[in-house]
Motif scaffolding. Structure first.
Motif, mmCIF file in Angstrom:
data_model
loop_
_atom_site.group_PDB
_atom_site.id
_atom_site.type_symbol
_atom_site.label_atom_id
_atom_site.label_comp_id
_atom_site.label_asym_id
_atom_site.label_seq_id
_atom_site.Cartn_x
_atom_site.Cartn_y
_atom_site.Cartn_z
ATOM 1 N N PRO A 556 51.211 35.106 71.151
ATOM 2 C CA PRO A 556 49.897 34.580 71.531
ATOM 3 C C PRO A 556 48.905 34.721 70.372
ATOM 4 O O PRO A 556 48.983 35.649 69.562
ATOM 5 N N PHE A 557 47.971 33.778 70.331
ATOM 6 C CA PHE A 557 46.932 33.779 69.281
ATOM 7 C C PHE A 557 45.570 33.932 69.948
ATOM 8 O O PHE A 557 45.231 33.212 70.891
ATOM 9 N N ILE A 558 44.792 34.875 69.438
ATOM 10 C CA ILE A 558 43.472 35.187 70.012
ATOM 11 C C ILE A 558 42.447 34.214 69.441
ATOM 12 O O ILE A 558 42.230 34.151 68.231
ATOM 13 N N LEU A 559 41.845 33.419 70.336
ATOM 14 C CA LEU A 559 40.772 32.526 69.909
ATOM 15 C C LEU A 559 39.407 33.241 69.946
ATOM 16 O O LEU A 559 38.553 33.035 69.068
ATOM 17 N N VAL A 589 45.737 31.577 73.125
ATOM 18 C CA VAL A 589 46.655 30.435 73.306
ATOM 19 C C VAL A 589 48.023 30.814 72.752
ATOM 20 O O VAL A 589 48.150 31.762 71.967
ATOM 21 N N ASP A 590 49.042 30.042 73.169
ATOM 22 C CA ASP A 590 50.422 30.257 72.694
ATOM 23 C C ASP A 590 51.011 28.893 72.345
ATOM 24 O O ASP A 590 50.947 27.945 73.149
ATOM 25 N N ARG A 591 51.571 28.784 71.165
ATOM 26 C CA ARG A 591 52.104 27.494 70.706
ATOM 27 C C ARG A 591 53.358 27.065 71.453
ATOM 28 O O ARG A 591 53.769 25.908 71.383
ATOM 29 N N ASP A 592 54.014 27.994 72.129
ATOM 30 C CA ASP A 592 55.201 27.621 72.906
ATOM 31 C C ASP A 592 54.769 26.825 74.125
ATOM 32 O O ASP A 592 53.582 26.610 74.378
ATOM 33 N N SER A 593 55.773 26.406 74.916
ATOM 34 C CA SER A 593 55.487 25.585 76.085
ATOM 35 C C SER A 593 56.128 26.211 77.306
ATOM 36 O O SER A 593 56.943 27.125 77.220
ATOM 37 N N GLY A 594 55.739 25.675 78.492
ATOM 38 C CA GLY A 594 56.336 26.148 79.719
ATOM 39 C C GLY A 594 55.998 27.597 79.985
ATOM 40 O O GLY A 594 54.887 28.078 79.729
ATOM 41 N N GLN A 595 56.990 28.339 80.510
ATOM 42 C CA GLN A 595 56.766 29.749 80.811
ATOM 43 C C GLN A 595 56.477 30.563 79.561
ATOM 44 O O GLN A 595 55.833 31.611 79.635
ATOM 45 N N ASN A 596 56.989 30.096 78.424
ATOM 46 C CA ASN A 596 56.743 30.832 77.182
ATOM 47 C C ASN A 596 55.260 30.859 76.806
ATOM 48 O O ASN A 596 54.844 31.679 75.979
ATOM 49 N N SER A 597 54.466 29.946 77.371
ATOM 50 C CA SER A 597 53.036 29.900 77.027
ATOM 51 C C SER A 597 52.151 30.492 78.127
ATOM 52 O O SER A 597 50.942 30.473 78.008
ATOM 53 N N TRP A 598 52.790 30.966 79.233
ATOM 54 C CA TRP A 598 51.983 31.608 80.263
ATOM 55 C C TRP A 598 51.547 33.000 79.769
ATOM 56 O O TRP A 598 52.401 33.819 79.412
ATOM 57 N N LEU A 599 50.237 33.251 79.748
ATOM 58 C CA LEU A 599 49.705 34.484 79.175
ATOM 59 C C LEU A 599 49.176 35.401 80.269
ATOM 60 O O LEU A 599 48.648 34.952 81.295
ATOM 61 N N ALA A 723 37.935 20.932 55.178
ATOM 62 C CA ALA A 723 36.517 21.252 55.352
ATOM 63 C C ALA A 723 36.357 22.460 56.253
ATOM 64 O O ALA A 723 37.119 22.661 57.186
ATOM 65 N N ALA A 724 35.423 23.307 55.910
ATOM 66 C CA ALA A 724 35.215 24.552 56.660
ATOM 67 C C ALA A 724 34.669 24.234 58.042
ATOM 68 O O ALA A 724 33.847 23.360 58.217
ATOM 69 N N LEU A 725 35.200 24.983 59.014
ATOM 70 C CA LEU A 725 34.741 24.845 60.381
ATOM 71 C C LEU A 725 33.792 25.987 60.708
ATOM 72 O O LEU A 725 33.726 26.989 59.996
ATOM 73 N N SER A 726 33.089 25.854 61.782
ATOM 74 C CA SER A 726 32.159 26.911 62.168
ATOM 75 C C SER A 726 32.900 28.175 62.547
ATOM 76 O O SER A 726 32.356 29.263 62.458
ATOM 77 N N PHE A 727 34.233 28.072 62.969
ATOM 78 C CA PHE A 727 35.062 29.252 63.201
ATOM 79 C C PHE A 727 36.509 28.813 63.050
ATOM 80 O O PHE A 727 36.851 27.675 63.277
ATOM 81 N N PRO A 728 37.366 29.741 62.638
ATOM 82 C CA PRO A 728 38.776 29.366 62.445
ATOM 83 C C PRO A 728 39.474 29.314 63.781
ATOM 84 O O PRO A 728 39.183 30.060 64.674
ATOM 85 N N VAL A 729 40.454 28.418 63.854
ATOM 86 C CA VAL A 729 41.273 28.275 65.049
ATOM 87 C C VAL A 729 42.728 28.280 64.643
ATOM 88 O O VAL A 729 43.068 28.191 63.477
ATOM 89 N N GLY A 730 43.628 28.384 65.643
ATOM 90 C CA GLY A 730 45.072 28.362 65.366
ATOM 91 C C GLY A 730 45.533 26.979 64.940
ATOM 92 O O GLY A 730 44.810 26.004 65.054
ATOM 93 N N PRO A 731 46.778 26.881 64.468
ATOM 94 C CA PRO A 731 47.283 25.602 63.959
ATOM 95 C C PRO A 731 47.252 24.500 64.988
ATOM 96 O O PRO A 731 47.017 23.356 64.667
ATOM 97 N N ASN A 732 47.515 24.825 66.207
ATOM 98 C CA ASN A 732 47.534 23.788 67.240
ATOM 99 C C ASN A 732 46.405 23.997 68.233
ATOM 100 O O ASN A 732 46.543 23.776 69.431
ATOM 101 N N PHE A 733 45.247 24.506 67.776
ATOM 102 C CA PHE A 733 44.162 24.861 68.686
ATOM 103 C C PHE A 733 43.690 23.674 69.521
ATOM 104 O O PHE A 733 43.546 23.789 70.725
ATOM 105 N N PRO A 734 43.471 22.470 68.933
ATOM 106 C CA PRO A 734 42.992 21.376 69.770
ATOM 107 C C PRO A 734 43.982 21.024 70.848
ATOM 108 O O PRO A 734 43.626 20.660 71.946
ATOM 109 N N GLU A 735 45.284 21.128 70.518
ATOM 110 C CA GLU A 735 46.298 20.747 71.505
ATOM 111 C C GLU A 735 46.343 21.733 72.637
ATOM 112 O O GLU A 735 46.329 21.404 73.812
ATOM 113 N N ASN A 736 46.378 23.039 72.301
ATOM 114 C CA ASN A 736 46.555 24.047 73.334
ATOM 115 C C ASN A 736 45.280 24.282 74.135
ATOM 116 O O ASN A 736 45.326 24.679 75.293
ATOM 117 N N CYS A 737 44.136 24.107 73.492
ATOM 118 C CA CYS A 737 42.906 24.328 74.228
ATOM 119 C C CYS A 737 42.710 23.258 75.288
ATOM 120 O O CYS A 737 42.071 23.489 76.302
#
Length: 809
Positions: A556-559, A589-599, A723-737
């Protein structure tokens, strides 16, 4: 050896005609009997009007009409030669002429020529009598010129080589009278010239000599004994000199044929008459039985029309005194339908290719029947619902030809029953089974078991791992059924398909070339082609969809809160907060899918263990009890985040919470006694803040989408500057969020903290969320931050007099 053109013209009237496009012509040759094997009979090239090359190319062959073949044809020279020595007498007996019938069959086009070979007689047999001695009992006082028929000598030869004359030894009482039958055969009679006198001579001995016409002549002798008996005045006398009767062939044994009767005018014992055969051949005595007392003639053995059609016999009537009279009985045999048709197979084409055109000749055969008339006429039929039909080629010859298209995959062989039936009554039939094997041609394409296959492959697989199997079946045989598999050249994620997968060309096994990552490629499809080894080759295709199965290989990745360690995030909590007060929310968030992404969230460590709790599903941090004065000003919480994979992956987040004295009292008072003007001012300010936040979030979302597309296009580059963002996010942040099903962000909260320098009336206000938003940082920090899943930064707090607005999701 000699050919007789005139005779050939006579026979050709009966045996030659044109039918179905094949011209039949009859040729006649002759060959002496007793010629040694291998002797030349004739050369047929001139008569057939072909040369030796054409004769061989048309598959010329000699077919005998009998069961035994006496001649053979050399297809390279056209010579007809003897296979075995021929004995004319054993072959034809007394039949004249002795002719052996054969047929020369030519193909492409089909022609049948009749060959008649006459077996010429040679003088190789001497005349012979059935017995060495013949006894004649003649009464005395027999009138002069009384005739006594003598037995004919038998000579197996014919024509001039048969018996031509008889002579009798000199004597005083008898002379020999030699006469000829209508068929030219000689017979003799003993004529009494001078009466006998028993008192002078009781017995006479005469020698009968039979001579043929050969050179040198051959002869046979027999002794005639004349027994002189006492006088008997009257001789028996037959009612008729000639009896003519007709019987059916195969008549039952003992059935009546005829009855002869003679009368004697004497009385007593001299009138007693007995009947017997006189000088009849052995076959007559075998086939017929004569009752010596009443003269009844019956059938004694099976009578066959096909062997002989007419029998004549002399019957003698003798009284007790020895006086005799003679009559002739002529028995005509009528044909009965007792012979079934006989089929002779000439040629068969087996195996037969399944792509043979219509009217292909499969078999050629001949049908004959030994009976005569309608009994000898035949019809030929075969089974229905077969791709073959019968066609009549020429007389007695039939062709079995293809009638419909053949398919070996449906029927690989045929057992064809051919039935020949004559026109007699009752009808007789004969059958023959012809086995036709159908040979294979490449007329079937390989067929896959399914048009689309779906196979599953776990990510992080070992290169060379077997994914699955595709198979195609070909209904053809041998090389035509051997299938080779290959992958069509296609692109999968801008790479050739061979970059990811390979196939065994013989077995159809699919193998993974390299390790796959579910987060980069969730599935792909390839096209497999199966080609057989026939000519021309046939092929078919199937689609294989490979689904990459996710493994729990991402922690899991802490946003929020950001865990970069440089600018720790401090959350303020008023000491007057009651139990259940919402402090903050941990977002992961977790980049995996299904049960692997249930936190799931849990509190691992806290300064005051009983003060705070964490929601297991939503990550909300709330107070468990009211805050008292003994609680430490600075609280540190370590919150663990774990996914639901096997084995589970986990990470932790550290929260710093500050307990502020007097923070919430002025605020609570303002809430308890709101003034109308203050409320309206706060509403206008809040609306402005919300509009600003919405515009800022939209701008950040647009920039994030552009950056995400740029990263995907340039993912192979070693370094990526964004380009710098106002805060860093994970590699797939838009997808998982955006995935509400992941369980990371079930709802959003807004926190607004306003501190005024030097004032004790600090305010804290909790607002319900209207829509999801992101955190916004000051513009001056945009160029200094980089996207990194391992390090995160938060904005630092300024002086108490600055107004800080923080919006989190």
């Amino acid at each position: 050896m000699e050919m007789h053109p005139n005779n050939r013209q006579g026979w050709s009237f009966f045996f030659c005609f044109c039918m179905c496009g094949a011209i039949c012509e009859s040729f006649r040759y002759s060959v002496p009997e007793e010629k040694k094997s291998g002797s030349l009979v004739a050369n047929v090239l001139k008569d057939l009007k072909v040369d030796a090359k054409e004769l061989s190319a048309r598959r010329a062959r000699l077919v005998s009409e009998g069961t035994k073949e006496y001649f053979q044809l050399n297809p390279h020279s056209g010579n007809v030669i003897l296979k075995d020595r021929i004995d004319r007498e054993a072959l034809c007996g007394q039949k004249d002429p002795c002719i052996l019938l054969s047929e020369i069959v030519l193909e492409n086009p089909l022609q049948v020529h009749r060959i008649e070979v006459e077996i010429e007689d040679v003088n190789d047999n001497s005349p012979q009598f059935s017995k060495k001695e013949f006894l004649y009992e003649i009464p005395e006082h027999m009138p002069a010129n009384t005739r006594f028929p003598l037995e004919k000598a038998k000579d197996a030869d014919r024509g001039e080589y048969a018996v031509q004359n008889y002579t009798l030894s000199p004597n005083d009482h008898f002379r020999l009278d030699v006469q000829s039958h209508s068929d030219g055969t000689k017979f003799s009679e003993l004529v009494l010239e001078k009466q006998l006198d028993r008192e002078e001579e009781t017995r006479l001995f005469l020698t009968l000599l039979a001579v043929d016409g050969g050179i040198p002549k051959r002869a046979g002798t027999a002794q005639i004994i004349i027994e002189v008996i006492d006088s008997n005045d009257n001789i028996p006398h037959f009612d008729q000199n000639i009896y003519k009767v007709k019987i059916m062939e195969n008549s039952e044994l003992g059935s009546h044929v005829a009855k002869v009767e003679a009368h004697d005018r004497d009385t007593g014992s001299n009138a007693e008459i007995t009947y017997s055969f006189s000088q009849v051949p052995d076959d007559v005595q075998r086939l017929f039985k004569l009752n010596k007392f009443n003269g009844e003639l019956t059938v004694a053995d099976e009578v066959d029309y096909e062997i002989k059609r007419v029998y004549d016999m002399n019957i003698k009537a003798t009284d007790v005194g020895g006086l005799t009279d003679y009559c002739k009985v002529i028995v005509e045999i009528e044909d009965r339908n007792d012979n079934a048709p006989v089929m002779t197979l000439t040629s068969v084409t087996s195996p037969l290719p399944e792509d043979s055109p219509l009217d292909t000749v499969v078999a050629l055969f001949r049908i004959t029947d030994q009976d005569s008339g309608d009994n000898g006429r035949t019809a030929c039929t075969t089974e229905a619902n077969l791709p073959f039909v019968l066609k009549m080629a020429v007389t007695n010859y039939f062709q079995l030809v293809t009638h419909r298209a053949l398919d070996r995959e449906t029927v690989s062989e045929y057992n064809i029953t051919i039935t020949a039936t004559d026109w007699g009554s009752p009808r007789l039939t004969s059958t023959r089974v012809i086995n036709i094997q159908i040979s294979d041609v490449n007329d079937n394409a390989p067929v896959f078991q399914k048009s689309t296959y779906e196979m599953h492959l776990w990510e992080n697989n070992i290169p060379g791992l077997l994914i699955g199997l595709v198979q195609a079946k070909d209904m053809d045989l041998e090389q035509n059924a051997k299938v080779t598999y290959s992958l069509l050249p296609e692109k999968v994620s801008d790479q050739p398909v061979s970059y990811y997968i390979s196939i065994n060309s013989e077995t159809g096994n699919l193998y993974a070339i390299r390790s796959l990552d579910y987060e980069q490629m969730k599935d792909f499809q390839v096209t497999v082609r199966a080609v057989d080894h026939g000519y021309p080759p046939w092929s078919s295709e199937a689609i294989v969809r490979v689904v990459v199965v996710d493994e729990n290989d991402n922690a899991p990745f802490i946003l929020y809160p950001l865990q970069n360690g440089t600018s720790p995030s401090n959350d303020l909590v008023p000491r007057g907060a009651e139990a259940g007060y919402l402090v903050t929310k941990v977002v992961a968030v977790d980049r995996d899918s299904g049960q692997n992404s249930w936190l799931s969230y849990e509190l691992l460590k806290a300064t005051e263990p009983g003060l705070f709790s964490v929601g297991a599903q939503n990550g909300e941090v709330k107070t468990m009890r009211p805050i008292n004065k003994r609680d430490t000003f600075k609280q540190k919480l370590i919150i663990g985040v774990r996914d639901n994979g096997h084995p589970p992956q986990s990470t932790s987040a550290t929260l710093n919470i500050l307990l502020v004295e007097g923070f919430s009292d002025p605020y609570m008072k303002m809430v308890d006694i709101p003034k109308e003007g203050v409320v309206e001012e706060e509403d206008r300010n809040l609306t402005m803040y919300l509009v600003i936040c919405l515009a800022t979030i939209s701008f950040i979302f647009l920039i994030s989408a552009v950056v995400f597309v740029a990263i995907k296009i340039q993912k192979k580059r070693k370094s990526i500057e964004t380009a710098a963002l106002s805060f860093p996010v994970g590699p797939n942040f838009p997808e998982n969020c955006g995935d509400a099903g992941a369980g990371s962000l079930p709802r959003a909260y807004n926190y607004e903290v306003c501190l005024g320098g030097g004032s004790l009336n600090s305010e804290f206000r909790f607002l319900r969320p209207l829509f999801p938003v992101f955190s916004v940082e000051p513009a001056q920090s945009l160029g200094a931050q980089r996207i990194s899943p391992g390090s995160q930064e938060v904005p630092s707090h300024g002086a108490e007099s600055q107004l800080i607005c923080q919006v989190t999701v």
